[in-house]
Design an enzyme around this catalytic site. Structure first.
Site, PDB file in Angstrom:
ATOM      1  N   TYR A  68       8.330 -18.485  15.819  1.00 24.91           N
ATOM      2  CA  TYR A  68       8.854 -17.971  14.558  1.00 24.91           C
ATOM      3  C   TYR A  68      10.342 -18.305  14.480  1.00 24.91           C
ATOM      4  CZ  TYR A  68       4.577 -15.124  14.101  1.00 24.91           C
ATOM      5  OH  TYR A  68       3.276 -14.687  13.991  1.00 24.91           O
ATOM      6  N   PRO A  83      -2.468  -8.415   6.713  1.00 23.43           N
ATOM      7  CA  PRO A  83      -3.225  -7.334   6.076  1.00 23.43           C
ATOM      8  C   PRO A  83      -3.056  -7.272   4.565  1.00 23.43           C
ATOM      9  CG  PRO A  83      -1.239  -6.454   7.069  1.00 23.43           C
ATOM     10  CD  PRO A  83      -1.338  -7.901   7.507  1.00 23.43           C
ATOM     11  N   LEU A  84      -2.015  -7.922   4.051  1.00 25.65           N
ATOM     12  CA  LEU A  84      -1.790  -7.941   2.605  1.00 25.65           C
ATOM     13  C   LEU A  84      -2.082  -9.314   2.010  1.00 25.65           C
ATOM     14  CD1 LEU A  84       1.445  -5.756   2.409  1.00 25.65           C
ATOM     15  CD2 LEU A  84      -0.921  -5.073   1.934  1.00 25.65           C
ATOM     16  N   ALA A  85      -2.783 -10.147   2.775  1.00 28.40           N
ATOM     17  CA  ALA A  85      -3.162 -11.490   2.297  1.00 28.40           C
ATOM     18  C   ALA A  85      -1.947 -12.239   1.773  1.00 28.40           C
ATOM     19  CB  ALA A  85      -4.248 -11.406   1.231  1.00 28.40           C
ATOM     20  N   GLY A 134       0.790 -11.189   0.718  1.00 28.00           N
ATOM     21  CA  GLY A 134       1.400 -10.559  -0.452  1.00 28.00           C
ATOM     22  C   GLY A 134       0.477 -10.399  -1.632  1.00 28.00           C
ATOM     23  N   LEU A 135      -0.680 -11.073  -1.634  1.00 32.54           N
ATOM     24  CA  LEU A 135      -1.605 -10.919  -2.760  1.00 32.54           C
ATOM     25  C   LEU A 135      -1.943  -9.451  -2.998  1.00 32.54           C
ATOM     26  CD1 LEU A 135      -4.256 -13.767  -2.354  1.00 32.54           C
ATOM     27  CD2 LEU A 135      -2.613 -13.499  -4.222  1.00 32.54           C
ATOM     28  N   LEU A 136      -2.158  -8.711  -1.896  1.00 35.13           N
ATOM     29  CA  LEU A 136      -2.621  -7.340  -2.018  1.00 35.13           C
ATOM     30  C   LEU A 136      -1.492  -6.344  -2.282  1.00 35.13           C
ATOM     31  CD1 LEU A 136      -5.456  -7.514   0.622  1.00 35.13           C
ATOM     32  CD2 LEU A 136      -5.726  -6.885  -1.789  1.00 35.13           C
ATOM     33  N   LYS A 150       1.613  -7.649  -6.931  1.00 32.12           N
ATOM     34  CA  LYS A 150       2.832  -8.010  -7.657  1.00 32.12           C
ATOM     35  C   LYS A 150       2.842  -9.448  -8.171  1.00 32.12           C
ATOM     36  CE  LYS A 150       5.642  -4.687  -5.072  1.00 32.12           C
ATOM     37  NZ  LYS A 150       6.787  -4.511  -4.129  1.00 32.12           N
TER      38      LYS A 150
END
Length: 326
Positions: free
Chosen positions: A56, A202-204, A206-208, A211
């Site tokens: 990273y 866990p939020l794909a 940012g999809l989930l 916004k």
């Protein structure tokens, strides 16, 4: 914040952790001050597990974690990853010498003698059958260079193969409302083996959060631009493998199902409540995102009606795109 045992490691960790890919690279620019603020906000809110990797930002994420912990009396559990520095990226590079070099570099970056947890970073398939890899990791445990090791996997099949190794203490796998396949076999098998599970993406991507819309764009150095079709690494790591427009439309339905609850926190609560999950590790680029993520720990569990609606949504909109691939 609620804590859970991380497999057989002897560590108890918060149910909401912090993924720090965003603090290294591939999510647009995050400067030193913003990274420090994110880490401080997470730790102050009760997060006790930080997840990072040696690639990273070529170690930037690990170094920023070290810097953030200098002034803190209590140290969180820090999980890092190794293996993606292999050049070329192939199983032949996973030699005992290379593993030791990668792990020693992470020890220096994080400023510790013993790493809490090292996870093989989505390794090439042949490594799962290579006894030398796991013998080398066992030796590093015996020497005190690492306290425990696990495997971050791309597919359920890889996770099941990793569980056959008795020294594996943790699995990291993509799990979210749009990636449900691990619920069928992998999480029950991990529970039976007393192996901890870190749920990533866990939020794909940012999809989930609910916004985004079809016109949303991302910087050129953000993997949501340059890896949308798997150009740089497994496409399943970007939007959980769901085509962007499909995910945007489905996320609107998730937001409607969530009702008054913030969509991101609702999606994270779904992950937290899955049997076998130890910690969910959303990333964050801002303090506000950290606070929104941590709020998931205080939300009530989803209702039976909400769970049923989410399962229907998955079957109708998402399953065909992801279920058989990972």
């Amino acid at each position: 914040m609620e804590s859970r045992p991380l497999g057989r490691t002897g560590a108890d960790v918060s149910v909401v952790g912090l993924g720090t890919w965003q603090l290294g690279a591939d999510w647009g620019d995050v400067d030193d001050d913003a990274a420090a603020d994110v880490l401080d906000a997470a730790l102050d809110a009760g997060v006790t597990l930080l997840d990072t990797a040696d690639v990273y930002g070529d170690g930037r994420s690990e170094v920023r974690i070290r810097q953030a912990l200098v002034a803190r009396a209590e140290r969180p559990f820090v999980a890092t990853k190794a293996g993606r520095r292999a050049d070329p990226f192939e199983a032949a590079q996973y030699t005992p010498e290379n593993l030791r070099a990668w792990i020693d570099r992470s020890r220096r970056n994080l400023g510790v003698d013993t790493l809490d947890l090292v996870q093989l970073h989505c390794p090439p398939p042949a490594t799962y059958e290579d006894d030398r890899v796991y013998d080398a990791l066992d030796a590093l445990v015996d020497e005190g260079a690492i306290a425990a090791y696990g495997v971050s996997v791309e597919t359920v099949a890889e996770g099941l193969r990793a569980l056959q190794r008795p020294g594996v203490q943790s699995l990291q796998v993509i799990l979210n409302i749009f990636r449900r396949k691990p619920l069928e076999e992998l999480l029950p098998a991990a529970q039976k083996a007393e192996v901890g599970v870190l749920a990533r993406v866990p939020l794909a991507s940012g999809l989930l959060t609910g916004k985004y819309d079809e016109s949303t764009t991302f910087p050129a150095d953000d993997h949501r631009t340059f890896n949308r079709h798997g150009e740089a690494f497994d496409v399943g790591e970007t939007f959980a493998g769901v085509p962007f427009e499909v995910g945007v439309a489905a996320a609107r339905e998730v937001a409607a199902i969530a009702g008054d609850a913030p969509t991101a926190a609702f999606a994270l609560r779904w992950v937290i409540d899955q049997p076998g999950v130890t910690t969910v590790i959303p990333g964050a680029r801002t303090v506000e995102q950290v606070r929104g993520n941590v709020a998931a720990a205080t939300l009530p569990s989803l209702t039976e009606s909400q769970l049923s609606d989410l399962e229907r949504l998955y079957d109708e909109r998402i399953r065909a795109h992801v279920h058989d691939r990972w």
